[in-house]
Design an enzyme around this catalytic site. Structure first.
Site, PDB file in Angstrom:
ATOM      1  N   GLU A  82       7.084  53.880  15.446  1.00 14.19           N
ATOM      2  CA  GLU A  82       5.997  53.472  14.185  1.00 14.19           C
ATOM      3  C   GLU A  82       6.166  52.970  13.571  1.00 14.19           C
ATOM      4  O   GLU A  82       7.811  52.953  12.861  1.00 14.19           O
ATOM      5  CB  GLU A  82       5.585  54.816  13.645  1.00 14.19           C
ATOM      6  CG  GLU A  82       4.536  55.475  12.299  1.00 14.19           C
ATOM      7  CD  GLU A  82       4.626  56.228  11.526  1.00 14.19           C
ATOM      8  OE1 GLU A  82       3.870  56.660  10.768  1.00 14.19           O
ATOM      9  OE2 GLU A  82       5.962  57.046  11.752  1.00 14.19           O
ATOM     10  N   LYS A  91      -4.150  56.851  12.221  1.00 17.05           N
ATOM     11  CA  LYS A  91      -3.583  57.678  11.966  1.00 17.05           C
ATOM     12  C   LYS A  91      -4.163  59.141  11.530  1.00 17.05           C
ATOM     13  O   LYS A  91      -4.959  58.905  10.612  1.00 17.05           O
ATOM     14  CB  LYS A  91      -2.061  57.415  11.649  1.00 17.05           C
ATOM     15  CG  LYS A  91      -0.579  58.719  11.521  1.00 17.05           C
ATOM     16  CD  LYS A  91      -0.364  58.250  11.063  1.00 17.05           C
ATOM     17  CE  LYS A  91       0.982  59.538  11.267  1.00 17.05           C
ATOM     18  NZ  LYS A  91       2.595  59.091   9.989  1.00 17.05           N
ATOM     19  N   CYS A 120       3.960  59.593  15.246  1.00 14.56           N
ATOM     20  CA  CYS A 120       4.125  60.852  14.492  1.00 14.56           C
ATOM     21  C   CYS A 120       4.071  62.087  13.961  1.00 14.56           C
ATOM     22  O   CYS A 120       4.004  63.211  14.179  1.00 14.56           O
ATOM     23  CB  CYS A 120       5.360  59.771  12.820  1.00 14.56           C
ATOM     24  SG  CYS A 120       6.583  59.752  12.546  1.00 14.56           S
TER      25      CYS A 120
END
Length: 257
Positions: A40, A111, A146
């Site tokens: 990421e 995300k 993440c």
């Protein structure tokens, strides 16, 4: 199927341009792999909040171009980690890019769960809305990033969409490394899927990174785990084990909610 996780180090003294070149070279070295994964926000650093706006780029910007070329030259499926993307309306997103072996964009994922509570990514970036899967010849990837790892309902949605291999690039801090390993194994067990979780090494804006990228099989067994430094973790996985596990222990069929 062979997967290579590139646990690249983020050094504040290295320019974004230099790190792009270095990452592309590492991708090209993985030509024997079927799937290559980067972490990421490896261009900027996941905790370098003050740099997000300045380093943000359009979807088809410099990182896109360099990674598309690297995927094509290596002939691999490439999850190029995520970048700080600036949309046409100026909104920033934490966006992952997945390329086919020809260098074409196979998918982009913004995300959904932004980290930071009332600061950092949570206030600087917009939230994605769409679940993303990518069909490879031997498996279906479910894409997450993440902090998403802490939200099991997202992964249930990916499994319902056909995911068999869950790919999670991250910039996970060292101080919560135990959670990283625990949650990666939990997502594998509860979804009876492979988990490929690729983190960064180095330090992001003074925050030491956990490293320890990890590959977990559908039974929750750790097939490979990196150390804390820059490293390429390469492992062979058998995509057929997903169907075999789900047939042998059909827990997913007993879901009520």
């Amino acid at each position: 199927m062979r997967a290579s996780l590139i646990q690249i180090a983020v050094d504040e003294g290295e320019s974004v341009v230099s790190r792009r070149r270095r990452a592309a070279a590492l991708v090209r070295e993985q030509a024997a792999a079927d799937l290559v994964v980067l972490p990421e926000l490896w261009t900027t650093g996941a905790f370098a909040f003050e740099r997000f706006a300045g380093d943000a780029e359009p979807l088809e910007g410099p990182t896109y171009e360099v990674m598309a070329e690297a995927a094509n030259e290596a002939g691999v499926w490439l999850h190029a980690g995520s970048i700080p993307e600036r949309d046409a309306d100026g909104t920033l997103y934490n966006t992952s890019l997945v390329f086919s072996p020809s260098g074409g964009l196979a998918a982009a994922y913004r995300k959904i769960h932004r980290f930071g509570f009332d600061k950092g990514e949570a206030v600087l970036m917009g939230a994605g809305r769409d679940l993303v899967t990518v069909r490879l010849p031997d498996t279906v990837l479910g894409v997450a990033t993440c902090y998403d790892l802490r939200f099991p309902e997202l992964f249930r949605g990916l499994v319902d969409a056909g995911a068999e291999t869950l790919v999670i690039p991250a910039g996970w801090p060292e101080r919560r490394r135990a959670h990283w390993t625990l949650l990666a194994r939990a997502r594998a067990v509860e979804n009876q899927a492979f988990v490929l979780a690729c983190g960064t090494a180095g330090t992001h804006a003074g925050v030491p990174q956990a490293g320890h990228s990890i590959v977990v099989d559908p039974w929750g067994e750790v097939l490979a785990e990196a150390g804390p430094g820059e490293e390429v973790l390469s492992v062979a996985i058998d995509p057929g084990r997903v169907a075999a596990t789900r047939e042998q222990f059909p827990a997913l069929k007993d879901r009520v909610l």
